[in-house]
Scaffold this motif. Structure first.
Motif, PDB file in Angstrom:
ATOM      1  N   PRO A 192     166.292   3.873  29.426  1.00 29.37           N
ATOM      2  CA  PRO A 192     165.459   4.690  30.328  1.00 29.37           C
ATOM      3  C   PRO A 192     166.059   4.819  31.722  1.00 29.37           C
ATOM      4  O   PRO A 192     165.953   5.878  32.350  1.00 29.37           O
ATOM      5  N   MET A 194     167.040   8.321  33.507  1.00 29.77           N
ATOM      6  CA  MET A 194     166.534   8.687  34.828  1.00 29.77           C
ATOM      7  C   MET A 194     167.671   9.022  35.783  1.00 29.77           C
ATOM      8  O   MET A 194     167.605   9.986  36.539  1.00 29.77           O
ATOM      9  N   ALA A 228     164.854  13.102  39.134  1.00 31.58           N
ATOM     10  CA  ALA A 228     164.220  11.790  39.136  1.00 31.58           C
ATOM     11  C   ALA A 228     165.077  10.716  39.775  1.00 31.58           C
ATOM     12  O   ALA A 228     164.760   9.543  39.694  1.00 31.58           O
ATOM     13  N   LEU A 234     162.787   1.198  38.178  1.00 34.68           N
ATOM     14  CA  LEU A 234     163.149   0.801  36.820  1.00 34.68           C
ATOM     15  C   LEU A 234     163.844  -0.549  36.761  1.00 34.68           C
ATOM     16  O   LEU A 234     164.159  -1.020  35.678  1.00 34.68           O
ATOM     17  N   ALA A 263     158.301   1.142  34.003  1.00 30.66           N
ATOM     18  CA  ALA A 263     158.407   2.499  34.532  1.00 30.66           C
ATOM     19  C   ALA A 263     157.207   3.309  34.062  1.00 30.66           C
ATOM     20  O   ALA A 263     156.888   3.334  32.881  1.00 30.66           O
ATOM     21  N   PHE A 275     155.277   7.089  34.190  1.00 27.76           N
ATOM     22  CA  PHE A 275     155.489   8.511  34.429  1.00 27.76           C
ATOM     23  C   PHE A 275     154.219   9.272  34.080  1.00 27.76           C
ATOM     24  O   PHE A 275     153.397   8.816  33.281  1.00 27.76           O
ATOM     25  N   ARG A 334     163.099  11.714  27.236  1.00 28.77           N
ATOM     26  CA  ARG A 334     163.016  12.438  28.507  1.00 28.77           C
ATOM     27  C   ARG A 334     161.744  13.274  28.597  1.00 28.77           C
ATOM     28  O   ARG A 334     161.282  13.581  29.703  1.00 28.77           O
ATOM     29  N   CYS A 379     158.869  12.342  28.089  1.00 27.20           N
ATOM     30  CA  CYS A 379     157.839  11.510  28.714  1.00 27.20           C
ATOM     31  C   CYS A 379     158.085  11.333  30.199  1.00 27.20           C
ATOM     32  O   CYS A 379     157.196  10.890  30.932  1.00 27.20           O
ATOM     33  N   MET A 380     159.296  11.639  30.649  1.00 25.80           N
ATOM     34  CA  MET A 380     159.683  11.352  32.022  1.00 25.80           C
ATOM     35  C   MET A 380     159.619  12.626  32.847  1.00 25.80           C
ATOM     36  O   MET A 380     160.181  13.644  32.477  1.00 25.80           O
ATOM     37  N   THR A 381     158.932  12.535  33.964  1.00 27.39           N
ATOM     38  CA  THR A 381     158.904  13.640  34.904  1.00 27.39           C
ATOM     39  C   THR A 381     159.485  13.164  36.218  1.00 27.39           C
ATOM     40  O   THR A 381     159.892  12.006  36.364  1.00 27.39           O
ATOM     41  N   CYS A 440     157.013   9.391  39.448  1.00 26.69           N
ATOM     42  CA  CYS A 440     156.660   8.053  38.988  1.00 26.69           C
ATOM     43  C   CYS A 440     155.420   7.616  39.746  1.00 26.69           C
ATOM     44  O   CYS A 440     155.359   7.738  40.959  1.00 26.69           O
TER      45      CYS A 440
END
Length: 590
Positions: free
Chosen positions: A314, A318, A324, A331, A336, A338, A396, A398-400, A403
């Motif tokens: 992760p 990032m 990000a 992290l 982490a 998101f 990715r 799930c990741m914006t 945070c």
């Protein structure tokens, strides 16, 4: 000093700004010590060049000269023609007197110049940044270290490799289970951009889906379109410390012969050269350590560990996401968190536990170059890279760029944990219940994504298959989980909320069911149990009772003092004998 400045003002008072600029440029570009150029002056010159409007022959020449020097190339001028030169190729730019570009030609070593429409278009539009980037890619492929004989031999080997890969790409495709039959994601060598004089040999091998998808599980709401991301690799050749066998001719038999899997039978190579082919990944790909080991197994060429920075996957994802980068510090050995916005004003929160992702088996590195020695390695390498890209794309999703802390207001919260190098689980609380639901996502290869649901008694055997289809088409964990959550809300009954009328009725029933007293014929009160059923005919009040109710001061109640009936027919010692103390009391239950 004042007189010198005054003389300079008088000297250049009648000269134009362009002439003054040319003089300043020559002074800055030619320091007293030519062996030690003044770096601050050169940087100032570059900034001046970038802001000056290119509208004349001289300014266009100056801009092209600056770009050539930035790439480490030579620059020569012959009348209205500029030459940007390197050891293995040169660029010829023909200018008009007004500064416009008339023609651009590219000539490889030993070849005739060919017109380049791509370079011509960029210069006419004055897109100098894009022009410099394209020139840098071309220079990287032609920039082969060594003496002239070695450069020519390695350049010829690279050309034979490109022709063989092009023949492999034209052979009949291998059947696959992918719904999208595009060349980028499914071709043996992806979408091959054959090496031309103005274009380096490159391969596009993975792209994320861009078309919106409608499904009844999402209540006919259209999925959000995402920007298309194409993963590519430029094919180059470079010297190495260890000699390898590289081709000096085509390794494909004529006519081509196919093996049972549909791949061409390739001839072995025997000539040892101090070099190696490379797939220069654009952009670099975060890969887990197990995938890096598989790359070594395919090619037999070691990827130096000194060039790889190992970290949790992760964190690598990032760091490779420009939006990000500012949140990388969250992290380091921490969880982490998101947020992911979805259609319909729905907000998901995803947590990736640091303790689960920091284990050695889940660590990885950002790989930017993969060495190989034979065209037979390319299909297997691309398939492995696609496999990793699919895993990275799902994580990715799930990741914006935002945070958040645990206090953020979100509709649903999910925890994503690794289960193996090709699978992960998503845990969340089911709707209208306190139980947990787990979705196991297994990515067996670049074309197979399997979802398995645990903890939710749906009773629909096709649910796992539907989730797998949605996950594969959308390549988005939030969209698939929203579909699942809506389905669980349909089959899980919500707790009934009591209306005010129902609450009043319940209170009246409770009041009526309490102990009720009635007067018998002797004026005494008879006590009824809370659960006693009273016959409607027998439940009546006499006149004296009514009179007593009207005048409470004169009412004399006779209370029944008989002992209450115990609801527990057994003594404590009979049931909890093993928890009794010596004095007959219950000990503290732990």
């Amino acid at each position: 000093m004042k007189s010198i400045i005054s003389d300079l003002h008088l000297k250049f008072a009648e000269k134009t700004w362009k002439e003054t600029f040319q003089l300043v440029r020559r002074c800055m570009d030619k320091p007293k010590d030519a062996s030690r150029p003044c770096v601050p002056l050169l940087r100032s010159l570059e900034r001046l060049q970038e802001v000056v409007n290119v509208s004349s022959l001289n300014t266009m020449r100056s801009r092209l000269e600056m770009i050539a020097k930035q790439q480490g190339m030579g620059f020569h001028i012959t009348e209205a023609t500029c030459y940007l030169t390197a050891d293995m190729f040169y660029l010829e730019v023909v200018l008009l007197l007004c500064g416009e570009v008339e023609e651009v030609k590219v000539a490889p070593h030993g070849g005739s110049p060919d017109p380049s429409e791509s370079f011509l278009r960029l210069l006419r539009l004055k897109q100098f940044t894009e022009f410099a980037m394209k020139l840098a890619d071309l220079f990287t492929q032609y920039n082969i270290p060594g003496d002239n004989d070695q450069k020519l031999k390695l350049f010829a080997s690279l050309q034979f490799l490109g022709k063989d890969l092009e023949q492999i790409s034209l052979l009949p495709g291998v059947p696959n289970d992918s719904a999208q039959g595009d060349m980028i994601n499914n071709g043996r060598v992806g979408c091959l951009i054959a090496g031309k004089a103005d274009c380096p040999l490159s391969i596009q091998f993975y792209s994320t889906p861009t078309d919106g998808m409608k499904t009844s599980d999402l209540q006919e709401e259209e999925m959000t379109d995402r920007e298309m991301v194409v993963q590519a690799a430029m094919v180059t050749v470079d010297v190495s410390d260890v000699p390898h066998k590289l081709q000096t001719a085509s390794v494909i038999q004529q006519p081509p012969q196919l093996d049972p899997q549909g791949y061409p039978v390739l001839l072995p190579v025997s000539e040892m050269l101090p070099a190696c082919f490379h797939l220069k990944l654009q952009p670099a790909i975060p890969m887990m350590c197990s995938f890096v080991d598989k790359l070594r197994q395919i090619t037999g060429v070691v990827i130096p560990d000194v060039d790889l920075q190992w970290a949790a996957l992760p964190k690598l994802l990032m760091s490779s996401s420009p939006s990000a980068k500012i949140h990388m510090e969250t992290l380091d050995e921490q969880d982490a968190i998101f947020t992911a916005p979805l259609p319909g004003s729905v907000m998901h929160s995803y947590i990736l536990p640091g303790a689960a992702w920091e284990v050695p088996a889940q660590r990885g590195a950002v790989v930017d170059s993969i060495p190989f020695t034979h065209p037979a390695h390319v299909p297997a390498l691309l398939e492995l890279l696609r496999h990793q890209c699919v895993i990275n794309t799902l994580l990715r999703s799930c990741m914006t760029s935002q945070c958040t802390g645990t206090g953020s207001e979100c509709d649903q919260h999910f925890e994503v944990r690794p289960e193996s190098d090709i699978s992960f689980s998503v845990t969340f609380q089911g709707p209208h219940t306190d139980s947990l639901v787990v979705l196991l996502v297994n990515v067996s290869d670049s074309h197979q994504i399997t979802c398995t649901l645990f903890g939710a008694e749906i009773g629909d055997l096709s649910m796992d298959e539907n989730l797998s289809t949605i996950m594969k088409k959308s390549m988005s964990i939030p969209l698939a989980l929203r579909t699942l959550y809506l389905k669980l809300e349909e089959i899980t009954p919500a707790p009934l909320s009591a209306s005010p009328e129902a609450i009043t009725e319940a209170e009246n029933d409770q009041s009526a069911s309490t102990t009720t007293a009635a007067t018998d014929t002797n004026g005494a009160l008879t006590t009824f149990s809370q659960n006693a059923a009273l016959p409607e005919d027998d439940f009546s009040l006499s006149g004296s009772a009514c009179h007593a109710n009207s005048d409470k001061s004169e009412l004399l109640l006779e209370i029944n003092t008989s002992p209450a009936v115990s609801p527990y027919p057994f003594a404590p010692g009979e049931v909890f004998s093993h928890w009794m103390t010596h004095n007959g009391h219950l000990s503290e239950l732990i």
